[in-house]
Design a protein around this motif. Structure first.
Motif, PDB file in Angstrom:
ATOM      1  N   VAL A 507     -15.664   0.053  30.745  1.00  0.00           N
ATOM      2  CA  VAL A 507     -14.986  -0.121  29.492  1.00  0.00           C
ATOM      3  C   VAL A 507     -13.499   0.276  29.484  1.00  0.00           C
ATOM      4  O   VAL A 507     -13.544   1.574  29.486  1.00  0.00           O
ATOM      5  N   PRO A 508     -12.630  -0.366  29.422  1.00  0.00           N
ATOM      6  CA  PRO A 508     -11.204   0.011  29.164  1.00  0.00           C
ATOM      7  C   PRO A 508     -11.068   0.839  28.080  1.00  0.00           C
ATOM      8  O   PRO A 508     -11.830   0.570  26.936  1.00  0.00           O
ATOM      9  N   ILE A 509     -10.296   1.735  27.996  1.00  0.00           N
ATOM     10  CA  ILE A 509     -10.021   2.653  26.953  1.00  0.00           C
ATOM     11  C   ILE A 509      -8.876   1.661  26.206  1.00  0.00           C
ATOM     12  O   ILE A 509      -7.631   1.762  26.424  1.00  0.00           O
ATOM     13  N   ALA A 510      -9.237   0.659  25.331  1.00  0.00           N
ATOM     14  CA  ALA A 510      -8.462  -0.143  24.769  1.00  0.00           C
ATOM     15  C   ALA A 510      -7.536   0.115  23.871  1.00  0.00           C
ATOM     16  O   ALA A 510      -7.828  -0.070  22.759  1.00  0.00           O
ATOM     17  N   VAL A 511      -6.406   0.704  24.153  1.00  0.00           N
ATOM     18  CA  VAL A 511      -5.829   1.340  22.961  1.00  0.00           C
ATOM     19  C   VAL A 511      -4.161   0.760  23.625  1.00  0.00           C
ATOM     20  O   VAL A 511      -3.634   0.445  24.931  1.00  0.00           O
ATOM     21  N   PHE A 512      -3.175   0.685  22.624  1.00  0.00           N
ATOM     22  CA  PHE A 512      -1.801   0.558  23.178  1.00  0.00           C
ATOM     23  C   PHE A 512      -0.879   1.658  22.854  1.00  0.00           C
ATOM     24  O   PHE A 512      -1.087   2.488  21.926  1.00  0.00           O
ATOM     25  N   VAL A 513       0.009   1.883  23.623  1.00  0.00           N
ATOM     26  CA  VAL A 513       1.094   3.117  23.648  1.00  0.00           C
ATOM     27  C   VAL A 513       2.624   2.451  23.315  1.00  0.00           C
ATOM     28  O   VAL A 513       2.900   1.683  24.067  1.00  0.00           O
ATOM     29  N   ASN A 514       2.977   3.078  22.234  1.00  0.00           N
ATOM     30  CA  ASN A 514       4.571   2.619  22.286  1.00  0.00           C
ATOM     31  C   ASN A 514       5.518   3.048  23.313  1.00  0.00           C
ATOM     32  O   ASN A 514       5.578   4.229  23.540  1.00  0.00           O
ATOM     33  N   ARG A 515       6.162   2.189  24.033  1.00  0.00           N
ATOM     34  CA  ARG A 515       6.785   2.343  25.003  1.00  0.00           C
ATOM     35  C   ARG A 515       8.223   3.526  24.759  1.00  0.00           C
ATOM     36  O   ARG A 515       8.416   4.345  25.444  1.00  0.00           O
ATOM     37  N   ARG A 516       8.662   3.538  23.733  1.00  0.00           N
ATOM     38  CA  ARG A 516       9.773   4.298  23.389  1.00  0.00           C
ATOM     39  C   ARG A 516       9.230   5.447  22.819  1.00  0.00           C
ATOM     40  O   ARG A 516      10.080   6.638  23.367  1.00  0.00           O
ATOM     41  N   THR A 517       8.511   5.640  21.834  1.00  0.00           N
ATOM     42  CA  THR A 517       7.860   6.744  21.460  1.00  0.00           C
ATOM     43  C   THR A 517       6.983   7.740  22.057  1.00  0.00           C
ATOM     44  O   THR A 517       6.667   8.856  22.077  1.00  0.00           O
ATOM     45  N   SER A 545      -6.515 -11.450  28.611  1.00  0.00           N
ATOM     46  CA  SER A 545      -5.898 -11.825  27.486  1.00  0.00           C
ATOM     47  C   SER A 545      -4.475 -11.136  27.297  1.00  0.00           C
ATOM     48  O   SER A 545      -4.291 -10.173  27.931  1.00  0.00           O
ATOM     49  N   GLU A 546      -3.486 -11.847  26.568  1.00  0.00           N
ATOM     50  CA  GLU A 546      -2.399 -11.214  26.722  1.00  0.00           C
ATOM     51  C   GLU A 546      -2.359 -10.484  25.379  1.00  0.00           C
ATOM     52  O   GLU A 546      -3.266 -10.388  24.638  1.00  0.00           O
ATOM     53  N   PRO A 547      -1.602  -9.244  25.361  1.00  0.00           N
ATOM     54  CA  PRO A 547      -1.480  -8.326  24.637  1.00  0.00           C
ATOM     55  C   PRO A 547      -1.376  -8.871  23.158  1.00  0.00           C
ATOM     56  O   PRO A 547      -1.989  -8.225  22.207  1.00  0.00           O
ATOM     57  N   SER A 548      -0.695  -9.763  22.947  1.00  0.00           N
ATOM     58  CA  SER A 548      -0.476 -10.304  21.540  1.00  0.00           C
ATOM     59  C   SER A 548      -1.848 -10.748  20.945  1.00  0.00           C
ATOM     60  O   SER A 548      -1.650 -10.616  19.848  1.00  0.00           O
ATOM     61  N   ARG A 549      -2.596 -11.101  21.679  1.00  0.00           N
ATOM     62  CA  ARG A 549      -4.068 -11.349  21.102  1.00  0.00           C
ATOM     63  C   ARG A 549      -4.541 -10.324  20.050  1.00  0.00           C
ATOM     64  O   ARG A 549      -5.261 -10.795  19.357  1.00  0.00           O
ATOM     65  N   PHE A 550      -4.398  -8.965  20.738  1.00  0.00           N
ATOM     66  CA  PHE A 550      -4.915  -8.048  19.818  1.00  0.00           C
ATOM     67  C   PHE A 550      -4.018  -7.327  18.934  1.00  0.00           C
ATOM     68  O   PHE A 550      -4.313  -6.913  17.738  1.00  0.00           O
ATOM     69  N   LEU A 551      -2.533  -7.592  19.296  1.00  0.00           N
ATOM     70  CA  LEU A 551      -1.634  -6.965  18.452  1.00  0.00           C
ATOM     71  C   LEU A 551      -1.168  -7.770  17.223  1.00  0.00           C
ATOM     72  O   LEU A 551      -0.893  -7.147  16.147  1.00  0.00           O
ATOM     73  N   GLY A 552      -1.571  -9.186  17.437  1.00  0.00           N
ATOM     74  CA  GLY A 552      -1.171  -9.865  16.431  1.00  0.00           C
ATOM     75  C   GLY A 552       0.257 -10.003  16.068  1.00  0.00           C
ATOM     76  O   GLY A 552       1.043  -9.846  16.882  1.00  0.00           O
ATOM     77  N   ASN A 553       0.728 -10.592  14.856  1.00  0.00           N
ATOM     78  CA  ASN A 553       2.023 -10.961  14.537  1.00  0.00           C
ATOM     79  C   ASN A 553       2.543  -9.546  13.851  1.00  0.00           C
ATOM     80  O   ASN A 553       3.750  -9.588  13.765  1.00  0.00           O
ATOM     81  N   GLU A 554       1.858  -8.527  13.752  1.00  0.00           N
ATOM     82  CA  GLU A 554       2.420  -7.335  13.287  1.00  0.00           C
ATOM     83  C   GLU A 554       3.265  -6.276  14.256  1.00  0.00           C
ATOM     84  O   GLU A 554       3.916  -5.652  13.882  1.00  0.00           O
ATOM     85  N   TYR A 555       2.995  -6.676  15.597  1.00  0.00           N
ATOM     86  CA  TYR A 555       3.503  -5.869  16.519  1.00  0.00           C
ATOM     87  C   TYR A 555       4.280  -6.727  17.530  1.00  0.00           C
ATOM     88  O   TYR A 555       3.727  -7.612  17.918  1.00  0.00           O
ATOM     89  N   ASP A 556       5.445  -6.274  18.402  1.00  0.00           N
ATOM     90  CA  ASP A 556       6.051  -6.822  19.161  1.00  0.00           C
ATOM     91  C   ASP A 556       5.401  -6.303  20.551  1.00  0.00           C
ATOM     92  O   ASP A 556       5.540  -5.099  20.717  1.00  0.00           O
ATOM     93  N   ALA A 557       4.566  -7.180  21.259  1.00  0.00           N
ATOM     94  CA  ALA A 557       3.886  -6.952  22.414  1.00  0.00           C
ATOM     95  C   ALA A 557       4.751  -6.240  23.506  1.00  0.00           C
ATOM     96  O   ALA A 557       4.423  -5.236  24.304  1.00  0.00           O
ATOM     97  N   ALA A 558       5.999  -6.693  23.617  1.00  0.00           N
ATOM     98  CA  ALA A 558       7.004  -5.919  24.470  1.00  0.00           C
ATOM     99  C   ALA A 558       7.366  -4.527  24.350  1.00  0.00           C
ATOM    100  O   ALA A 558       7.687  -3.833  25.109  1.00  0.00           O
ATOM    101  N   GLU A 559       7.021  -4.143  23.114  1.00  0.00           N
ATOM    102  CA  GLU A 559       7.095  -2.655  22.807  1.00  0.00           C
ATOM    103  C   GLU A 559       5.979  -1.739  23.003  1.00  0.00           C
ATOM    104  O   GLU A 559       6.090  -0.502  23.093  1.00  0.00           O
ATOM    105  N   TYR A 560       4.896  -2.405  23.448  1.00  0.00           N
ATOM    106  CA  TYR A 560       3.766  -1.375  23.774  1.00  0.00           C
ATOM    107  C   TYR A 560       3.240  -1.854  25.250  1.00  0.00           C
ATOM    108  O   TYR A 560       3.119  -2.661  25.793  1.00  0.00           O
ATOM    109  N   GLU A 561       2.732  -0.531  25.624  1.00  0.00           N
ATOM    110  CA  GLU A 561       2.095  -0.538  27.048  1.00  0.00           C
ATOM    111  C   GLU A 561       0.494  -0.724  26.735  1.00  0.00           C
ATOM    112  O   GLU A 561      -0.125  -0.007  25.775  1.00  0.00           O
TER     113      GLU A 561
END
Length: 968
Positions: A507-517, A545-561
């Motif tokens: 099971v992946p550690i299904a989280v996102f990390v901000n690439r900048r911070t 799945s594309e990250p945007s499926r989980f991040l939704g419109n609230e976050y820019d997928a390009a900014e997250y790992e």
């Protein structure tokens, strides 16, 4: 008469009256033929839907919940699996028979490295590159492998007689389970306990992943040891005591020298600066060298380094080293940094030099001290155990092959320092040490500490998991009690929980990390989307799945790992309470977790930390620990030693009831032993139990409730047997309540063989076989035999699941099952402790009598005991105690009488009677032999119709027509 006597059919007279003797008759065979019979019973239970009937019978009863720790779905069951599952089954069955509703849901651990390895083995055989396989295809092959072995193991557990709700078994790879595990990760994410950090963790260079402590085993390993001199370049002492000197360290890991960044000392230790006066010819060090070591270790260091003579220049407290700085011994070759000397309490003067080299990338203490002092943590070792390309001198060298190149480089430095007369630097000594070293339990290869970015759960901080877990354990019962110390000490001392693994099947550690911070995204809505996707598609959704499926419109997928590390399998299994105990018929927390002693650092601990971290309480009320299984010589089982006992082999040769009996006859609190001889002994114990059940069934042929007598009409001997049953009833009830079963079934076996077969049955055989069916004595005996059969079959049913059911249905019919029965409720009236003391005395006297009978038999005076007449001399103050007993019946002789000794019985220094009687006198009985019961009596021949029978037998034969009126 004895059973062996009566079943002897030699002689015309015995043949003539044989049909009038009520010999045991039963369909229950003498031989169990368990390897054949057990599968037949399993099929019969399935046909009659026994599991369904058990569920129906449990409705409305109080719950008992044993949560199954998931075995790993990877290969056939081993003997440890059998031990653990049988223990669980005995506990579950005994609770069900004690009036509880038991819904046992078996489970499996299906993710992780061992399954990956098995799939990769197939790749290697086919010469396929694992890295070229798409991750979803690889995961699908791992899933198929785990599913195959889950089904095989399920069948093997059922063959062991384990009862469970197999149709709703759980596995960690079920979609519902994967979504729940992801949800549990999310709980730690949202409460702030989950973080990513750089720390040293146990790392397997072979498997290329971090390992948990529970995945480590220790084996002897030969390590290269070295003493290394670090020349002091900054001397803080007022009198320049360290000038020209070198700090000497000792290590068993030469490969960590390139990662050295500091040296630790203890401020409370006394150190010296010694000067070498003479050295052995083969020594690396030269006279004139000045070395800093702990005062208490001078002799040890000199002996190890070949220093033949020395003198002390300075003695100084450890605190004087504060502020000292050394140079790395490979300075000038890419290691041009200072090596500060830092205080640390963990440094001792027990071994080594009293100075510890710190490689913050490769040790927990090293990391902590260096980080606290602002020192960098270099990353010099790649995931495969090789030095990375930018490592000076050693790029590409594997750490386990680095001892020679590192020592060669250090030796060259030492030789140069000798030539130039500069302070000693480099290799001072080289040796070898055989010591216990951590290995991966999968690959059996050594592991290393390696600092890598990993995901951790904080043990302390705001969530305060450590303190809360220790507090929760105060409310947990431990069996055995001493196991509490093991788990609490592990929780108290453990570092933050590393839950990440660098693998694909899990099971992946299904989280996102901000690439900048570098900050992890903590958003409950995002987490809900992930969990929902996993619930319908499984964890593959993360990869598909594309990250945007989980991040939704609230976050820019390009900014997250997107993180693709998988979670530690111990976190997965530790989360099982979250997706199992909420099912119908179960509850949280569970009443019981039961596993091997290794699970104090495994599943017991991970379940505790996971539950406390997300719910604030322990997931269990009681922890039961069983030991490991060793061979008959106390050795660990291994294929190379040829001492492996596989449960499948025992099933096929002896039967699983034998294996189950072995478990319950062992001290499961400690390590157990098993082997062919031990199993042979268990087979003999089983035979005795089976014979007990068989004789009971035979002697009860035709018994009906109308034949039974009330307690008040039972002879004293029968009342004593019923009292003994209350003892075992209490023992079993206590074991059910406490889960402490050690000793219960050995005691029950002893009761069957010693109290029943060798005593009660032996005494009452004549009554059962020869008395009239309506005689009070025979009815009383059969009343007790009925109770014995019901008690013994139900008490044995949790262990001898097949045999007990056969012994039940042989009497009550194939449509019944002992596994639908409850343990009998025994009347309190039956409890009579005074009978214990009385019958202990009577049996002691009986042993004296039978000893004299055996002496007479060996001398040729008599043949069988029924040819004997016994005079029992009794002290005058003990006549009343021994009166009222039919000593001829009790001693199984034809005639017996008591004579009085005109004296009081002798007593010991405490006033206890030593023996109430004198030495019995055995003579040949007077009279003729009854050809039906074989007793020798003067009365034989009084009945003219049956001149070869005694009065009792003649009466029974004459009134044979009445035998059917009351049963028999």
């Amino acid at each position: 008469m004895t059973g062996s006597d009566k079943t002897n059919t030699n002689g015309a007279a015995a043949d003539g009256y044989r049909d009038t003797v009520f010999l045991p008759t039963t369909s229950f065979p003498m031989r169990g033929n368990l390897p054949k019979r057990e599968p037949e019973l399993l099929a019969h239970w399935k046909e009659m839907d026994l599991d369904g009937k058990i569920l129906v019978a449990s409705e409305g009863k109080p719950l008992f919940v044993l949560h199954d720790g998931p075995p790993y779905a990877n290969g056939h069951l081993h003997i440890g699996h059998a031990l653990n599952k049988i223990l669980k089954d005995v506990i579950n069955r005994s609770h069900r028979m004690s009036g509880y509703a038991v819904h046992y849901v078996p489970g499996w651990d299906c993710h992780g490295l061992p399954i990956e390895w098995k799939v990769e083995e197939e790749y290697r055989k086919a010469k396929r590159d694992k890295d070229s396989i798409p991750v979803l295809q690889f995961r699908a092959e791992c899933r198929a492998w785990a599913a195959k072995w889950l089904d095989i193991q399920m069948s093997e557990f059922q063959r062991l007689g384990v009862q469970g709700e197999w149709s709703r078994r759980y596995s960690t790879m079920d979609y519902s389970s994967e979504s729940a595990i992801a949800e549990e990760i999310g709980r730690f994410l949202l409460n702030g306990a989950l973080y990513r950090g750089l720390r040293p963790v146990m790392w397997s260079p072979v498997e290329k992943t971090a390992l948990a402590e529970a995945e480590i085993e220790y084996h002897d390993h030969t390590s290269t040891t070295i003493h290394v001199a670090f020349p002091i370049i900054k001397d803080p002492t007022p009198d320049h005591a360290l000038a020209g000197a070198s700090a000497v360290i000792w290590t068993t890991t030469p490969w960590t020298i390139p990662a050295n960044r500091a040296i630790a000392f203890n401020p409370d230790i006394t150190y010296v600066v010694l000067e070498v006066d003479d050295a052995a010819p083969e020594a690396f060090i030269a006279p004139g060298a000045r070395l800093i070591v702990a005062a208490d270790l001078v002799d040890q260091v000199c002996a190890s380094c070949g220093i033949a003579a020395h003198h002390i220049l300075h003695s100084l407290p450890g605190s004087a080293l504060t502020g000292a700085v050394a140079a790395h011994p490979l300075r000038g070759q890419g290691y041009d940094f200072d090596v500060p000397l830092l205080p640390a309490e963990f440094v001792t003067a027990d071994a080594g030099t009293g100075l510890v080299h710190l490689a913050p990338s490769h040790g927990e203490d090293d990391f902590s001290v260096c980080r606290a002092n602002g020192i960098e943590v270099p990353e010099l070792v790649a995931d495969d155990g090789r030095y990375v390309e930018h490592t000076p001198l050693f790029a590409g060298v594997h750490v386990f092959k680095a001892a020679d190149p590192v020592c060669d480089a250090l030796r060259a430095v030492m030789e140069k320092s000798r030539e130039t007369g500069s302070p000693a630097a480099g290799l001072v000594s080289r040796g070898e040490l055989v010591h216990s070293y951590p290995h991966s339990w999968r690959s059996r290869k050594p592991v290393i500490y390696r600092a890598t970015p990993q995901w951790f759960i904080r043990m302390d901080g705001e969530t305060n998991i450590r303190t809360n877990a220790l507090r929760a354990l105060n409310d947990v019962t431990f069996v055995p009690a001493q196991a509490r110390n093991r788990l609490t000490s592990m929780v108290a001392d453990r570092p933050d929980w590393c839950i990440s693994r660098q693998r694909a099947w899990g099971v992946p550690i299904a989280v996102f990390v901000n690439r900048r911070t570098g900050e992890v995204l903590r958003d409950a809505v995002v987490m809900e989307r992930i969990v929902a996707a996993f619930r319908t598609e499984g964890a593959d959704a993360w990869y598909d799945s594309e990250p945007s499926r989980f991040l939704g419109n609230e976050y820019d997928a390009a900014e997250y790992e997107q993180v693709f590390d998988v979670v530690d399998v111990w976190f997965e299994s530790g989360s099982t309470h979250a997706f199992v105990l909420g099912q119908p018929g179960l509850r949280f927390p569970a009443d019981l977790y039961l596993e091997g002693s290794d699970q104090h650092r495994g599943w017991f601990q991970s379940s505790l930390l996971e539950s406390v971290g997300t719910r604030g309480v322990a997931p269990y009320r009681t922890l039961v620990t069983n030991g490991f299984v060793l061979d008959e010589q106390g050795r660990k089982m291994s294929k190379s030693l040829g001492n492996v006992i596989a449960p499948q082999d025992v099933n096929d040769t002896l039967g699983s009831d034998i294996l189950r009996l072995w478990v319950m006859n062992s001290d499961t609190n400690d390590d157990l032993r098993i082997g062919k001889d031990i199993l042979k002994q268990q087979g003999e114990l089983y035979r005795r139990l089976r014979n007990t059940l068989r004789w009971l069934l035979g002697a009860l042929e035709g018994f009906s409730e109308e034949e039974a007598l009330p307690y008040e009409q039972l002879p004293e001997l029968e009342q004593w047997v019923l009292h003994r049953l209350t003892d075992f009833n209490s023992m079993i009830r206590k074991a059910v309540d406490t889960h402490e079963w050690v000793g219960v079934y050995p005691a029950l076996h002893g009761f069957c063989t010693t109290d029943l077969s060798a005593f009660y049955f032996d005494v009452r055989k004549d009554t059962i076989y020869c008395d009239a069916p309506d005689s009070v004595r025979r009815r009383a005996a059969r009343t007790v035999l009925d109770v014995l059969h019901r008690c013994l079959t139900t008490w044995l049913a949790p262990v001898l699941v097949f045999t007990a059911d056969d012994a039940w249905t042989a009497r009550f019919g194939q449509d019944t099952s002992v596994h639908l029965e409850a343990f009998p409720e025994l009347p309190e009236q039956w409890r009579n402790p005074e009978l214990d003391a009385r019958w202990a005395t009577l049996r002691a006297v009986r042993r004296i009598v039978t000893t004299e009978i055996e002496t007479a038999r060996r001398s040729g005076l008599i043949g069988s005991s029924l040819q004997a007449s016994v005079e029992l001399p009794v002290y005058e103050d003990q006549v009343d105690a021994l009166a009222g007993i039919d000593w001829a019946e009790l001693a199984i002789v034809s005639q017996a009488e008591i004579s009085v000794i005109a004296d009081k019985a002798p007593r010991d220094e405490h006033g206890n009677i030593v023996m109430p009687c004198g030495v019995p006198v055995v003579i040949v009985a007077d009279g003729a032999k009854c050809e039906r019961c074989w007793k020798v009596l003067p009365e034989v021949g009084q009945d003219s119709a049956h001149p070869t029978l005694c009065v009792r037998c003649a009466d029974v034969v004459s009134h044979a027509h009445s035998c059917s009126s009351v049963g028999g």
